[in-house]
Design a protein around this motif. Structure first.
Motif, PDB file in Angstrom:
ATOM      1  N   ARG A 123       0.832  -1.210   0.000  1.00 13.54           N
ATOM      2  CA  ARG A 123       0.000   0.000   0.000  1.00 13.54           C
ATOM      3  C   ARG A 123       0.867   1.261   0.000  1.00 13.54           C
ATOM      4  O   ARG A 123       0.539   2.252  -0.665  1.00 13.54           O
ATOM      5  CB  ARG A 123      -0.936  -0.003   1.204  1.00 13.54           C
ATOM      6  CG  ARG A 123      -2.038  -1.054   1.118  1.00 13.54           C
ATOM      7  CD  ARG A 123      -3.164  -0.765   2.096  1.00 13.54           C
ATOM      8  NE  ARG A 123      -4.259  -1.694   1.899  1.00 13.54           N
ATOM      9  CZ  ARG A 123      -4.502  -2.759   2.642  1.00 13.54           C
ATOM     10  NH1 ARG A 123      -3.700  -3.026   3.666  1.00 13.54           N
ATOM     11  NH2 ARG A 123      -5.521  -3.556   2.403  1.00 13.54           N
ATOM     12  N   GLN A 124       1.973   1.233   0.726  1.00 11.74           N
ATOM     13  CA  GLN A 124       2.861   2.394   0.746  1.00 11.74           C
ATOM     14  C   GLN A 124       3.485   2.618  -0.628  1.00 11.74           C
ATOM     15  O   GLN A 124       3.575   3.764  -1.094  1.00 11.74           O
ATOM     16  CB  GLN A 124       3.967   2.195   1.785  1.00 11.74           C
ATOM     17  CG  GLN A 124       4.871   3.410   1.936  1.00 11.74           C
ATOM     18  CD  GLN A 124       5.860   3.276   3.078  1.00 11.74           C
ATOM     19  OE1 GLN A 124       5.859   2.291   3.811  1.00 11.74           O
ATOM     20  NE2 GLN A 124       6.733   4.263   3.231  1.00 11.74           N
ATOM     21  N   LEU A 125       3.893   1.549  -1.294  1.00  8.33           N
ATOM     22  CA  LEU A 125       4.461   1.686  -2.631  1.00  8.33           C
ATOM     23  C   LEU A 125       3.421   2.192  -3.623  1.00  8.33           C
ATOM     24  O   LEU A 125       3.730   3.000  -4.505  1.00  8.33           O
ATOM     25  CB  LEU A 125       5.026   0.343  -3.102  1.00  8.33           C
ATOM     26  CG  LEU A 125       6.271  -0.160  -2.380  1.00  8.33           C
ATOM     27  CD1 LEU A 125       6.680  -1.522  -2.907  1.00  8.33           C
ATOM     28  CD2 LEU A 125       7.424   0.835  -2.527  1.00  8.33           C
ATOM     29  N   ARG A 126       2.184   1.715  -3.489  1.00  2.00           N
ATOM     30  CA  ARG A 126       1.117   2.181  -4.374  1.00  2.00           C
ATOM     31  C   ARG A 126       0.833   3.660  -4.169  1.00  2.00           C
ATOM     32  O   ARG A 126       0.535   4.398  -5.123  1.00  2.00           O
ATOM     33  CB  ARG A 126      -0.160   1.364  -4.135  1.00  2.00           C
ATOM     34  CG  ARG A 126      -0.102  -0.053  -4.678  1.00  2.00           C
ATOM     35  CD  ARG A 126      -1.231  -0.911  -4.130  1.00  2.00           C
ATOM     36  NE  ARG A 126      -2.528  -0.288  -4.263  1.00  2.00           N
ATOM     37  CZ  ARG A 126      -3.642  -0.726  -3.664  1.00  2.00           C
ATOM     38  NH1 ARG A 126      -3.588  -1.797  -2.872  1.00  2.00           N
ATOM     39  NH2 ARG A 126      -4.786  -0.118  -3.849  1.00  2.00           N
ATOM     40  N   THR A 127       0.935   4.136  -2.917  1.00  2.00           N
ATOM     41  CA  THR A 127       0.596   5.519  -2.593  1.00  2.00           C
ATOM     42  C   THR A 127       1.717   6.491  -2.931  1.00  2.00           C
ATOM     43  O   THR A 127       1.471   7.582  -3.457  1.00  2.00           O
ATOM     44  CB  THR A 127       0.260   5.646  -1.090  1.00  2.00           C
ATOM     45  OG1 THR A 127      -0.839   4.786  -0.775  1.00  2.00           O
ATOM     46  CG2 THR A 127      -0.100   7.079  -0.732  1.00  2.00           C
ATOM     47  N   GLU A 128       2.955   6.097  -2.667  1.00  2.00           N
ATOM     48  CA  GLU A 128       4.072   7.033  -2.732  1.00  2.00           C
ATOM     49  C   GLU A 128       4.926   6.914  -3.992  1.00  2.00           C
ATOM     50  O   GLU A 128       5.790   7.773  -4.228  1.00  2.00           O
ATOM     51  CB  GLU A 128       4.962   6.849  -1.501  1.00  2.00           C
ATOM     52  CG  GLU A 128       4.238   7.090  -0.183  1.00  2.00           C
ATOM     53  CD  GLU A 128       5.136   6.878   1.016  1.00  2.00           C
ATOM     54  OE1 GLU A 128       6.380   6.835   0.834  1.00  2.00           O
ATOM     55  OE2 GLU A 128       4.611   6.756   2.141  1.00  2.00           O
ATOM     56  N   THR A 129       4.724   5.875  -4.793  1.00  2.00           N
ATOM     57  CA  THR A 129       5.548   5.693  -5.990  1.00  2.00           C
ATOM     58  C   THR A 129       4.685   5.275  -7.170  1.00  2.00           C
ATOM     59  O   THR A 129       3.498   4.984  -7.023  1.00  2.00           O
ATOM     60  CB  THR A 129       6.626   4.606  -5.761  1.00  2.00           C
ATOM     61  OG1 THR A 129       6.017   3.306  -5.790  1.00  2.00           O
ATOM     62  CG2 THR A 129       7.337   4.788  -4.435  1.00  2.00           C
ATOM     63  N   ASP A 130       5.334   5.206  -8.330  1.00  2.00           N
ATOM     64  CA  ASP A 130       4.675   4.697  -9.526  1.00  2.00           C
ATOM     65  C   ASP A 130       5.168   3.294  -9.861  1.00  2.00           C
ATOM     66  O   ASP A 130       5.062   2.850 -10.995  1.00  2.00           O
ATOM     67  CB  ASP A 130       4.918   5.639 -10.718  1.00  2.00           C
ATOM     68  CG  ASP A 130       6.412   5.799 -11.026  1.00  2.00           C
ATOM     69  OD1 ASP A 130       7.249   5.225 -10.292  1.00  2.00           O
ATOM     70  OD2 ASP A 130       6.739   6.507 -11.998  1.00  2.00           O
ATOM     71  N   PHE A 131       5.720   2.617  -8.858  1.00  2.00           N
ATOM     72  CA  PHE A 131       6.368   1.328  -9.091  1.00  2.00           C
ATOM     73  C   PHE A 131       5.381   0.234  -9.483  1.00  2.00           C
ATOM     74  O   PHE A 131       5.626  -0.543 -10.409  1.00  2.00           O
ATOM     75  CB  PHE A 131       7.138   0.915  -7.838  1.00  2.00           C
ATOM     76  CG  PHE A 131       7.839  -0.412  -7.965  1.00  2.00           C
ATOM     77  CD1 PHE A 131       8.819  -0.603  -8.920  1.00  2.00           C
ATOM     78  CD2 PHE A 131       7.518  -1.469  -7.124  1.00  2.00           C
ATOM     79  CE1 PHE A 131       9.473  -1.825  -9.048  1.00  2.00           C
ATOM     80  CE2 PHE A 131       8.166  -2.688  -7.237  1.00  2.00           C
ATOM     81  CZ  PHE A 131       9.148  -2.867  -8.203  1.00  2.00           C
ATOM     82  N   ILE A 132       4.252   0.134  -8.803  1.00  2.00           N
ATOM     83  CA  ILE A 132       3.281  -0.931  -9.059  1.00  2.00           C
ATOM     84  C   ILE A 132       2.221  -0.437 -10.036  1.00  2.00           C
ATOM     85  O   ILE A 132       1.559   0.580  -9.797  1.00  2.00           O
ATOM     86  CB  ILE A 132       2.623  -1.401  -7.751  1.00  2.00           C
ATOM     87  CG1 ILE A 132       3.675  -1.991  -6.809  1.00  2.00           C
ATOM     88  CG2 ILE A 132       1.535  -2.436  -8.031  1.00  2.00           C
ATOM     89  CD1 ILE A 132       3.147  -2.367  -5.444  1.00  2.00           C
ATOM     90  N   VAL A 133       2.079  -1.162 -11.129  1.00  2.00           N
ATOM     91  CA  VAL A 133       1.116  -0.819 -12.176  1.00  2.00           C
ATOM     92  C   VAL A 133       0.068  -1.926 -12.259  1.00  2.00           C
ATOM     93  O   VAL A 133       0.401  -3.104 -12.352  1.00  2.00           O
ATOM     94  CB  VAL A 133       1.814  -0.672 -13.545  1.00  2.00           C
ATOM     95  CG1 VAL A 133       0.795  -0.347 -14.637  1.00  2.00           C
ATOM     96  CG2 VAL A 133       2.907   0.388 -13.480  1.00  2.00           C
ATOM     97  N   GLU A 134      -1.199  -1.542 -12.191  1.00  2.00           N
ATOM     98  CA  GLU A 134      -2.287  -2.507 -12.317  1.00  2.00           C
ATOM     99  C   GLU A 134      -2.699  -2.581 -13.790  1.00  2.00           C
ATOM    100  O   GLU A 134      -2.984  -1.549 -14.408  1.00  2.00           O
ATOM    101  CB  GLU A 134      -3.494  -2.076 -11.474  1.00  2.00           C
ATOM    102  CG  GLU A 134      -3.161  -1.653 -10.045  1.00  2.00           C
ATOM    103  CD  GLU A 134      -3.005  -2.835  -9.113  1.00  2.00           C
ATOM    104  OE1 GLU A 134      -3.135  -3.992  -9.593  1.00  2.00           O
ATOM    105  OE2 GLU A 134      -2.741  -2.615  -7.915  1.00  2.00           O
ATOM    106  N   ALA A 135      -2.702  -3.776 -14.349  1.00  2.00           N
ATOM    107  CA  ALA A 135      -3.068  -3.929 -15.765  1.00  2.00           C
ATOM    108  C   ALA A 135      -3.759  -5.267 -15.971  1.00  2.00           C
ATOM    109  O   ALA A 135      -3.412  -6.263 -15.330  1.00  2.00           O
ATOM    110  CB  ALA A 135      -1.836  -3.833 -16.654  1.00  2.00           C
ATOM    111  N   ALA A 136      -4.717  -5.283 -16.866  1.00  2.00           N
ATOM    112  CA  ALA A 136      -5.462  -6.506 -17.172  1.00  2.00           C
ATOM    113  C   ALA A 136      -4.981  -7.085 -18.494  1.00  2.00           C
ATOM    114  O   ALA A 136      -4.512  -6.351 -19.371  1.00  2.00           O
ATOM    115  CB  ALA A 136      -6.954  -6.195 -17.259  1.00  2.00           C
ATOM    116  N   PRO A 137      -5.095  -8.402 -18.676  1.00  2.00           N
ATOM    117  CA  PRO A 137      -4.768  -8.999 -19.980  1.00  2.00           C
ATOM    118  C   PRO A 137      -5.676  -8.411 -21.054  1.00  2.00           C
ATOM    119  O   PRO A 137      -6.876  -8.239 -20.847  1.00  2.00           O
ATOM    120  CB  PRO A 137      -5.052 -10.493 -19.761  1.00  2.00           C
ATOM    121  CG  PRO A 137      -5.009 -10.694 -18.286  1.00  2.00           C
ATOM    122  CD  PRO A 137      -5.511  -9.417 -17.689  1.00  2.00           C
TER     123      PRO A 137
END
Length: 402
Positions: free
Chosen positions: A46-60
């Motif tokens: 959650r911290q990485l999702r909030t403070e960075t652009d590191f985690i990207v959510e994408a669907a097939p």
């Protein structure tokens, strides 16, 4: 190598320490998690999702799902009896599939694997743990057409809402193929924190063998380039030290050293031929030994040379502390050199010495910056000095035996 990873097979990361290492390895990491799925992320994610652009959510994409559906359907239709006999849910799972839930979590055998919540469901009738696949809704991992086909053949069954339950090995193979197709189409590098998972790279081309051969060839290392980077980082940052580093510090480090990380990616790309050969090895211990040997012959010497060059510059940076080693011979001809030659009476020179010393030190700092900027392994040096927990005081104590 692509600088963006594709996480698989699950919707939630399973290992925080692995994710910290991934943060130091990749520009970004993509994961397939539909928005409607319950958020079970831990605080680190959650911290990485909030403070960075590191985690990207994408669907097939529809194209990816269509490719996987067509390939699976072709193989299933070619010999439906064989695949139903092997993975059908209307038959009891084989006798050897009755370990305890604890044993399932520790097992490396996909015939008895327990997927993590929420992608697993315990079937008390069969005494077996099934893999739940999100299907049919927006962002799902399986198209409606294939899920309906599997349910109709007894290879899957409804499991509440947009989920179907499947034999864990069949589900794991499906997820590996899905990842392989998506990674190829989107220029991503498959990566996982679950070593029990069927390897994704090449899964599409060897799908028949994965489905019907108990001993299908599966390389020990998923992605040799990223495995090599992990070996290098673990060499300069011990795993237990990394676990102690606050994520906020990792985020700051990542932002400060993006250019060095890109240069290190280029260095690793230059080892492609060796890494491709290592990627063919099926024994994990042997593959790991090859990676370590490659590091010792190709990367460590450059890191040692960089350290040596910085020491020669007469100024170093360690654990955030500037260590000034003024080389009086190099300073000859300056006011500082004259004062030193006269017996070191700095007080006599007063402010004039400071005026001379500051540009001298600044020139050394600039020389160091240039030396680091030109090195492809500067990223490892930075990680060693800023994240390893080794301080200058500790180094001096080790040298003096205290």
């Amino acid at each position: 190598m692509p600088s963006i990873a594709l996480y698989y097979p699950w919707m939630h990361f399973q290992d925080d320490n692995w994710l910290k290492l991934a943060l130091l390895t990749w520009d970004r990491i993509v994961r397939m998690r539909p928005e409607m799925v319950e958020d079970r992320d831990r605080d680190l994610v959650r911290q990485l999702r909030t403070e960075t652009d590191f985690i990207v959510e994408a669907a097939p994409s529809p194209t990816v799902l269509r490719t996987v559906t067509e390939t699976f359907s072709e193989i299933i239709d070619a010999d439906p009896h064989r695949i139903v006999e092997r993975y059908g849910l209307r038959h009891s799972f084989r006798e050897e599939f009755h370990p305890s839930p604890h044993d399932l979590r520790q097992s490396t055998d996909w015939l008895g694997y327990e997927p993590p919540v929420p992608q697993g469901t315990w079937d008390m009738v069969r005494s077996s743990y099934m893999l739940r696949m999100h299907t049919g809704a927006s962002g799902s991992k399986m198209g409606t057409g294939l899920s309906e086909k599997l349910v109709g053949m007894g290879l899957a069954e409804p499991s509440g809402g947009p989920w179907v339950g499947m034999h864990p090995k069949l589900g794991s193979i499906y997820l590996a193929v899905l990842t392989d197709v998506m990674a190829r189409g989107e220029m991503l590098s498959p990566t996982t924190d679950d070593l029990r998972m069927h390897k994704a790279v090449g899964a599409l081309s060897q799908l028949t063998n994965l489905l019907f051969e108990d001993h299908a060839r599966v390389p020990a290392i998923e992605h040799a380039e990223s495995a090599y980077m992990h070996v290098a980082l673990r060499t300069v940052i011990e795993p237990d030290k990394l676990a102690e580093v606050p994520v906020a510090k990792l985020i700051r480090f990542r932002e400060a050293h993006r250019d060095e990380l890109a240069a290190f990616h280029e260095h690793v790309a230059g080892l492609t031929a060796d890494l491709q050969a290592i990627a063919e090895v099926e024994n994990l211990e042997v593959a790991s030994a090859h990676l370590k040997s490659l590091y010792e012959s190709q990367t460590r010497p450059q890191l040692n040379e960089l350290r040596k060059a910085l020491r020669a510059q007469g100024i170093e940076s360690s654990a955030g502390t500037l260590v000034q080693k003024v080389n009086l011979n190099a300073a000859a001809g300056t006011l500082l050199g004259s004062v030193a030659a006269a017996g070191g009476q700095l007080a006599v020179a007063g402010a004039a010495v400071a005026v001379t010393l500051v540009p001298y030190i600044a020139s050394r700092v600039e020389a160091r910056r240039q030396q680091v900027g030109d090195s492809p392994v500067a990223y490892l040096l930075a990680a060693d000095r800023e994240l390893s927990g080794r301080t200058l005081l500790g180094a001096l104590q080790r040298r003096t035996g205290r």
